[in-house]
Design an enzyme around this catalytic site. Structure first.
Site, mmCIF file in Angstrom:
data_model
loop_
_atom_site.group_PDB
_atom_site.id
_atom_site.type_symbol
_atom_site.label_atom_id
_atom_site.label_comp_id
_atom_site.label_asym_id
_atom_site.label_seq_id
_atom_site.Cartn_x
_atom_site.Cartn_y
_atom_site.Cartn_z
ATOM 1 N N SER A 129 27.370 42.749 55.183
ATOM 2 C CA SER A 129 25.935 42.856 54.905
ATOM 3 C C SER A 129 25.738 43.510 53.546
ATOM 4 C CB SER A 129 25.270 43.703 55.994
ATOM 5 O OG SER A 129 23.978 44.118 55.621
ATOM 6 N N TYR A 153 24.088 52.533 60.386
ATOM 7 C CA TYR A 153 24.279 51.085 60.280
ATOM 8 C C TYR A 153 25.027 50.738 59.000
ATOM 9 C CZ TYR A 153 23.556 46.113 59.854
ATOM 10 O OH TYR A 153 23.780 44.762 59.693
#
Length: 326
Positions: A129, A153
């Protein structure tokens, strides 16, 4: 469309997630023989709504179960692996960091170790990501930008990304890494995300809610482009061993603020509703967007859609889903 995927035994984790349904559609359209790892049954997912479960081999289980993964790779004689499974919601990661680390980090090393021990596996694509980069002073991020996530995250994606690179460097595992912007598209059932949440609010006649101050800047990347990018990278990896261990950013290179994105959705939907700005976001990166120059040059990649067309398709998907007033 090439013949690369015809009858190719392909294993996908995270099939009921946002990207998973569209990836399965693409693989099936290309003729692949698909095995899907599914943890939870999600009735409104694209996998279920499009009837894809009837067209793929489904194995129920957890991505952290290495023995199960080795069984799947061996018994189904898998050639290509695309690893999407992740806990992908930032606010959930902030509340539940351990479960996020277990899925995103332990799940990744379990899969890669299973691939290392399965000699038939010839390509592995790991979905990282843009959050793996953490917050950086220099924008846009390119693939040489260091991975330095700080919040749960972001850290989970930095770790998974580095683990994938380690398996390529140490064991010559044929793995490559994708780093995409914020996915949007039909099939995202996390209503606290800005795109599905805004569309649902408008369809209900309610003012959409912006958790932040609306000025956070992001790349937004349409899900069908994401699925196509994963397939392209796997195919290129098969023909070019030098791609092992490399990471590729995929982006429209058109960053927008959250407020601008909401207004674009309102325009597509023909709505005059004004958003409610809560200004409650915390532990999130202020500005984050990517350069896709490497993917364009090395992979000859170009997007299939632009943001406006992606939003039109997304709104149409949710209009159909929510037609019964849910």
């Amino acid at each position: 469309m090439t013949s690369f995927w015809r009858d190719r035994r392909t294993f996908v984790t995270g099939g009921t997630g946002l990207v998973g349904g569209w990836l399965h559609k693409g693989l099936l359209a290309a003729g692949a023989s698909v095995v899907a790892l599914v943890r939870d049954w999600v009735p409104s997912s694209e996998m279920v709504r499009a009837g894809l479960f009837d067209r793929v081999t489904v194995v129920r289980g957890d991505v952290r179960d290495q023995a199960l993964l080795e069984r799947i790779l061996g018994e189904y004689e898998v050639d290509t692996v695309i690893h999407l499974a992740a806990q992908a919601i930032v606010t959930i990661a902030n509340r539940n960091p351990v479960s996020t680390f277990e899925t995103n980090v332990a799940g990744t090393w379990s899969l890669l170790e299973a691939c290392r021990r399965s000699p038939r596996v010839k390509q592995v694509v790991v979905a990282s990501s843009d959050k793996a980069y953490g917050e950086q002073a220099k924008l846009p991020y390119d693939e040489e930008t260091p991975l330095q996530g700080r919040h749960p995250y972001d850290v989970s994606k930095s770790c998974a990304d580095l683990i994938a690179a380690a398996y390529a460097a140490t064991y010559d595992l044929p793995v490559a890494i994708t780093r995409c912007g914020n996915f949007y598209g039909g099939g995202d059932l996390n209503w606290n995300r800005i795109v599905p949440g805004t569309i649902r609010s408008v369809l209900r006649g309610e003012r959409p809610v912006i958790r932040s101050d609306g000025e956070y800047v992001r790349d937004y990347f349409y899900v069908e482009d994401g699925a196509a990018a994963y397939m392209l990278l796997a195919e290129k990896l098969a023909g070019d061993p030098s791609l092992r261990g490399q990471a590729f950013n995929f982006s429209y290179e058109s960053p927008v603020t959250v407020t601008d994105l909401v207004r674009r959705i309102l325009d597509v939907m023909g709505s005059r509703l004004e958003p409610v700005v809560l200004n409650e976001a915390s532990h999130e990166i202020r500005k984050q967007f990517l350069s896709a120059a490497r993917a364009k040059k090395t992979l000859a990649w170009s997007p299939l859609f632009d943001m406006q067309e992606g939003l039109r398709r997304t709104v149409a998907w949710y209009r159909e889903l929510l037609a019964d007033g849910r």
